[in-house]
Design a protein around this motif. Structure first.
Motif, short mmCIF file in Angstrom:
data_model
loop_
_atom_site.label_atom_id
_atom_site.label_comp_id
_atom_site.label_asym_id
_atom_site.label_seq_id
_atom_site.Cartn_x
_atom_site.Cartn_y
_atom_site.Cartn_z
N LYS A 15 0.84 -1.20 0.00
CA LYS A 15 0.00 0.00 0.00
C LYS A 15 0.88 1.25 0.00
CE LYS A 15 -4.26 1.60 1.99
NZ LYS A 15 -5.34 1.28 2.91
N SER A 16 1.96 1.21 0.76
CA SER A 16 2.90 2.33 0.80
C SER A 16 3.55 2.55 -0.56
CB SER A 16 3.97 2.04 1.86
OG SER A 16 5.00 2.97 1.79
N TYR A 31 0.95 4.04 -2.87
CA TYR A 31 0.78 5.44 -2.51
C TYR A 31 1.92 6.28 -3.10
CZ TYR A 31 0.97 9.70 0.25
OH TYR A 31 1.05 11.02 0.62
N ARG A 36 1.59 9.29 -5.76
CA ARG A 36 2.16 10.60 -5.39
C ARG A 36 3.15 11.09 -6.45
NH1 ARG A 36 6.60 12.49 -2.60
NH2 ARG A 36 6.23 14.42 -1.49
N SER A 82 -5.60 -0.58 -9.42
CA SER A 82 -5.03 -0.32 -8.11
C SER A 82 -5.24 -1.53 -7.19
CB SER A 82 -5.71 0.90 -7.50
OG SER A 82 -5.41 1.02 -6.15
N GLU A 98 -7.79 2.69 -5.49
CA GLU A 98 -7.58 4.06 -5.96
C GLU A 98 -7.93 4.00 -7.45
OE1 GLU A 98 -6.60 8.02 -5.80
OE2 GLU A 98 -6.20 6.75 -4.07
N TRP A 122 -6.04 6.50 -10.33
CA TRP A 122 -4.69 6.86 -9.92
C TRP A 122 -3.87 7.44 -11.06
CZ3 TRP A 122 -0.67 4.59 -12.43
CH2 TRP A 122 -0.94 3.40 -13.10
#
Length: 169
Positions: free
Chosen positions: A48-49, A52, A56, A133, A137, A140
């Protein structure tokens, strides 16, 4: 910087080890790869990190002032995985959307004497068929924002790929 003081310090602390031919460091231990943690909860948090960080990086790149295209030799690091963790992450991504291209390129790094360290790079390319995702998400790969002058900007990913480098995860 006082070289003589440094030499005295090193020899005082490590002199016996440094001068003994029997006491030595096995360089193969440094190149040995260890498996990463495979606990399901840990992997969920880790993946998940990474996801993310991917989102980002994409959203930051779409803002004015950032270069929009990333050259093939450039690195945008979004996570670090051991080989066993990469295989799980890769399989999860592939199960959501099959990439257009999967390539593996083996390479050798210099080692001690004639030993070469065998590594590889695995690249998954989806092009404009973005993988779904892992964590819902949905959009994304697109970005929309309003700047200070109340102008709406939109951007989207035109090609997407992920590369795993076994040397540094």
């Amino acid at each position: 910087y006082n070289m003589a003081a440094f030499h005295t310090f090193i020899m005082g602390k490590f002199g016996n080890w440094f001068n003994s031919p029997q006491a030595r460091w096995d360089y193969r231990e440094a190149t040995k790869k260890h498996d990463g943690e495979m606990d399901e909860k840990y992997l969920c948090i880790l993946f998940k990190s990474i996801e993310y960080n991917i989102v980002r990086a994409i959203r930051l790149r779409s803002l004015p002032g950032f270069k929009k295209e990333i050259e093939t030799d450039a690195k945008v690091v979004v996570g670090c995985l051991q080989e066993n963790q990469w295989k799980v992450f890769r399989d999860l991504l592939i199960s959501k959307q099959e990439p257009k291209d999967i390539s593996i390129r083996k390479h050798r790094l210099p080692g001690f004497q004639d030993d070469k360290i065998c590594e590889y790079r695995e690249t998954l390319l989806w092009g404009d068929d973005y993988p779904a995702s892992l964590y819902n998400e949905e959009a994304w790969f697109i970005n929309k924002w309003v700047d200070g002058n109340n102008v709406t900007w939109r951007a989207f990913v035109t090609e997407f790929g992920i590369r795993y480098n076994s040397y540094n995860g």
